[in-house]
Design an enzyme around this catalytic site. Structure first.
Site, PDB file in Angstrom:
ATOM      1  N   HIS A  64      41.750  29.924  36.485  1.00 33.39           N
ATOM      2  CA  HIS A  64      42.510  28.884  37.188  1.00 33.39           C
ATOM      3  C   HIS A  64      41.886  27.501  36.998  1.00 33.39           C
ATOM      4  CE1 HIS A  64      39.605  29.705  40.499  1.00 33.39           C
ATOM      5  NE2 HIS A  64      39.802  28.428  40.788  1.00 33.39           N
ATOM      6  N   ASP A 106      41.144  36.641  36.849  1.00 33.72           N
ATOM      7  CA  ASP A 106      40.847  35.199  36.866  1.00 33.72           C
ATOM      8  C   ASP A 106      39.560  34.902  36.092  1.00 33.72           C
ATOM      9  OD1 ASP A 106      40.963  32.519  37.453  1.00 33.72           O
ATOM     10  OD2 ASP A 106      40.364  32.723  39.542  1.00 33.72           O
ATOM     11  N   SER A 136      34.517  27.877  41.712  1.00 29.95           N
ATOM     12  CA  SER A 136      35.314  28.540  40.701  1.00 29.95           C
ATOM     13  C   SER A 136      34.596  28.494  39.369  1.00 29.95           C
ATOM     14  CB  SER A 136      36.675  27.851  40.580  1.00 29.95           C
ATOM     15  OG  SER A 136      37.400  27.992  41.771  1.00 29.95           O
TER      16      SER A 136
END
Length: 180
Positions: A64, A106, A136
């Site tokens: 992402h 992801d 992330s």
């Protein structure tokens, strides 16, 4: 573990409420030479994610964390300052996992425009060799190997944090790196 959590918190996007460090401390400069800082544009907004150098030409991060004008900064201790140890390398190609969808699978490989120069401040982290065992894209490290890539968690930084298990994706990672 606390130094890694501090590093994860420092790399979270601004406005996530994690600008303050609670119960952490600054890590020794360049003690995590595999850490990479990913900058990119997402709908015209500057975004950033953590990532991990796993090969002189490849960085592993969360899928992402994708956008335009992607570049990786290696060898940084304080991303707000120019340091002689820093290497800024544009991303040649972003390769999200083919089954990535809404935080499922992801994980993404970034092929760098040029190879990272290995120094005391820039060194790749080994991938796990078998299926045994923030921010992330940041790594979960165990036994000097990347075991997970941070995908998502609560906005206030409290557990649980969700990680993609790197060993599960090893066939895809190795196949993709070999092909490029």
């Amino acid at each position: 573990m606390q130094p890694l959590l501090l590093l994860l918190a420092l790399l979270l996007p601004l406005g996530t409420g994690t600008e303050e460090i609670i119960g952490g401390h600054e890590v020794k400069p360049h003690s995590r030479p595999y850490m990479a800082f990913l900058q990119f544009l997402d709908n015209g907004k500057k975004r950033r994610c953590g990532s991990v150098l796993v090969h002189k030409y490849f960085v592993l991060t969360a899928a992402h964390c994708r956008g335009s004008s992607m570049r990786v900064i290696l060898g940084a201790h304080n991303i707000e300052k120019k340091e002689r140890t820093q290497q800024v390398i544009p991303v040649k190609r972003a390769i999200p996992h083919p089954d990535y969808k809404n935080f499922s699978n992801d994980i993404m490989l970034l092929k760098l425009e040029r190879k990272a120069k290995q120094t005391a401040a820039v060194k790749p982290l080994r991938l796990p060799e078998s299926k045994n065992p923030g921010d992330s894209g940041d790594p979960l490290v165990c036994n000097n190997m990347v075991q997970g890539i941070f995908s998502y968690g609560k906005q206030n930084g409290t557990p649980p944090g969700i990680f993609m298990k790197v060993s599960h994706f090893l066939p895809w990672i190795k196949r993709t790196m070999k092909r490029l």
